[in-house]
Design a protein around this motif. Structure first.
Motif, PDB file in Angstrom:
ATOM      1  N   GLU A   1      -1.157   3.586   4.086  1.00 53.16           N
ATOM      2  CA  GLU A   1      -0.785   4.816   3.376  1.00 53.16           C
ATOM      3  C   GLU A   1      -1.778   5.127   2.255  1.00 53.16           C
ATOM      4  O   GLU A   1      -2.123   6.289   2.025  1.00 53.16           O
ATOM      5  N   ALA A   2      -2.232   4.111   1.552  1.00 52.82           N
ATOM      6  CA  ALA A   2      -3.201   4.322   0.472  1.00 52.82           C
ATOM      7  C   ALA A   2      -4.546   4.789   1.031  1.00 52.82           C
ATOM      8  O   ALA A   2      -5.201   5.658   0.440  1.00 52.82           O
ATOM      9  N   LEU A   3      -4.969   4.234   2.164  1.00 55.15           N
ATOM     10  CA  LEU A   3      -6.214   4.685   2.794  1.00 55.15           C
ATOM     11  C   LEU A   3      -6.092   6.139   3.246  1.00 55.15           C
ATOM     12  O   LEU A   3      -7.028   6.928   3.109  1.00 55.15           O
ATOM     13  N   GLN A   4      -4.930   6.500   3.768  1.00 57.80           N
ATOM     14  CA  GLN A   4      -4.718   7.894   4.167  1.00 57.80           C
ATOM     15  C   GLN A   4      -4.725   8.801   2.935  1.00 57.80           C
ATOM     16  O   GLN A   4      -5.280   9.897   2.972  1.00 57.80           O
ATOM     17  N   ASP A   5      -4.135   8.336   1.852  1.00 58.77           N
ATOM     18  CA  ASP A   5      -4.142   9.122   0.615  1.00 58.77           C
ATOM     19  C   ASP A   5      -5.569   9.314   0.103  1.00 58.77           C
ATOM     20  O   ASP A   5      -5.912  10.383  -0.404  1.00 58.77           O
ATOM     21  N   LEU A   6      -6.400   8.289   0.246  1.00 64.77           N
ATOM     22  CA  LEU A   6      -7.812   8.417  -0.138  1.00 64.77           C
ATOM     23  C   LEU A   6      -8.492   9.507   0.675  1.00 64.77           C
ATOM     24  O   LEU A   6      -9.233  10.330   0.129  1.00 64.77           O
TER      25      LEU A   6
ATOM     26  N   GLN B   1       1.470  -1.502   5.785  1.00 68.08           N
ATOM     27  CA  GLN B   1       1.922  -0.122   5.615  1.00 68.08           C
ATOM     28  C   GLN B   1       1.430   0.455   4.290  1.00 68.08           C
ATOM     29  O   GLN B   1       0.953   1.587   4.237  1.00 68.08           O
ATOM     30  N   ILE B   2       1.540  -0.316   3.230  1.00 68.28           N
ATOM     31  CA  ILE B   2       1.080   0.144   1.907  1.00 68.28           C
ATOM     32  C   ILE B   2      -0.417   0.431   1.932  1.00 68.28           C
ATOM     33  O   ILE B   2      -0.873   1.465   1.443  1.00 68.28           O
ATOM     34  N   ALA B   3      -1.196  -0.483   2.504  1.00 70.50           N
ATOM     35  CA  ALA B   3      -2.648  -0.299   2.574  1.00 70.50           C
ATOM     36  C   ALA B   3      -3.006   0.911   3.415  1.00 70.50           C
ATOM     37  O   ALA B   3      -3.872   1.712   3.045  1.00 70.50           O
TER      38      ALA B   3
ATOM     39  N   PHE C   1      -6.560   1.258  -6.318  1.00 67.92           N
ATOM     40  CA  PHE C   1      -5.785   0.166  -6.918  1.00 67.92           C
ATOM     41  C   PHE C   1      -4.728  -0.349  -5.936  1.00 67.92           C
ATOM     42  O   PHE C   1      -4.502  -1.552  -5.832  1.00 67.92           O
ATOM     43  N   THR C   2      -4.084   0.553  -5.209  1.00 70.14           N
ATOM     44  CA  THR C   2      -3.052   0.161  -4.246  1.00 70.14           C
ATOM     45  C   THR C   2      -3.643  -0.653  -3.114  1.00 70.14           C
ATOM     46  O   THR C   2      -3.110  -1.707  -2.748  1.00 70.14           O
ATOM     47  N   VAL C   3      -4.753  -0.186  -2.549  1.00 66.82           N
ATOM     48  CA  VAL C   3      -5.408  -0.916  -1.453  1.00 66.82           C
ATOM     49  C   VAL C   3      -5.862  -2.287  -1.944  1.00 66.82           C
ATOM     50  O   VAL C   3      -5.647  -3.302  -1.270  1.00 66.82           O
ATOM     51  N   THR C   4      -6.485  -2.318  -3.098  1.00 64.16           N
ATOM     52  CA  THR C   4      -6.969  -3.584  -3.651  1.00 64.16           C
ATOM     53  C   THR C   4      -5.817  -4.563  -3.848  1.00 64.16           C
ATOM     54  O   THR C   4      -5.919  -5.734  -3.483  1.00 64.16           O
ATOM     55  N   GLY C   5      -4.722  -4.084  -4.390  1.00 64.24           N
ATOM     56  CA  GLY C   5      -3.572  -4.948  -4.613  1.00 64.24           C
ATOM     57  C   GLY C   5      -2.958  -5.453  -3.323  1.00 64.24           C
ATOM     58  O   GLY C   5      -2.559  -6.614  -3.218  1.00 64.24           O
ATOM     59  N   ALA C   6      -2.880  -4.593  -2.315  1.00 64.60           N
ATOM     60  CA  ALA C   6      -2.246  -4.975  -1.056  1.00 64.60           C
ATOM     61  C   ALA C   6      -3.103  -5.930  -0.241  1.00 64.60           C
ATOM     62  O   ALA C   6      -2.578  -6.775   0.482  1.00 64.60           O
TER      63      ALA C   6
END
Length: 139
Positions: free
Chosen positions: A87-92, A83-85, A112-117
């Motif tokens: 959402e971050a891809l959608q934000d990108l 879910q985090i990844a 950073f969020t995608v990389t971390g997740a």
């Protein structure tokens, strides 16, 4: 920036300019301001739109690989990580305006969020690295 002719905070005639200014600022009744733009606007926008296209292609490729991974190995990532990844891809994708401009801060946070997740998933390392490479111009 916003300029309002004939209005100022003290009620006298003048121009108010709001926004960020980098460089020297002059004030007073005889102050002048000049704006110079260097370089070709069309060349810069073409280069920018190509970088944005590469970023969006990397987002699409990573999203596809993430979906394929979930289908083939559903336990490789937890639901919150997915879910985090996602959402971050959608934000990108949303950080890029229709005109091709991109919000640097949103891109950085999302990468950073995608990389971390997804950093713990070895099968996605190449796609995450491709995303980071495509986002490099905003870092």
């Amino acid at each position: 920036m916003t300029a309002v002719p004939g209005q100022s905070d003290k009620g006298s005639a003048g121009i108010n300019i709001g926004g960020s200014v980098t460089g020297n600022v002059q004030s007073g009744s005889h102050a002048r301001a000049e704006y110079h733009q260097f370089g070709s606007v069309s060349a810069a926008s073409t280069e920018s739109s190509e970088m944005v296209k590469q970023l969006l292609d990397a987002v699409t490729a990573l999203r596809t690989q993430l979906q394929d991974l979930q289908a083939s190995s559903p336990n490789s990532l937890s639901a919150p990580e997915v879910q985090i990844a996602d959402e971050a891809l959608q934000d990108l994708e949303e950080a890029v305006t229709p005109s091709g401009e991109a919000d640097q801060g949103r891109i950085r946070r999302a990468v950073f969020t995608v990389t971390g997740a997804l950093t713990s998933v070895t099968s996605l390392v190449a796609a995450v690295e491709a995303l980071r490479a495509a986002a490099a111009p905003w870092f």
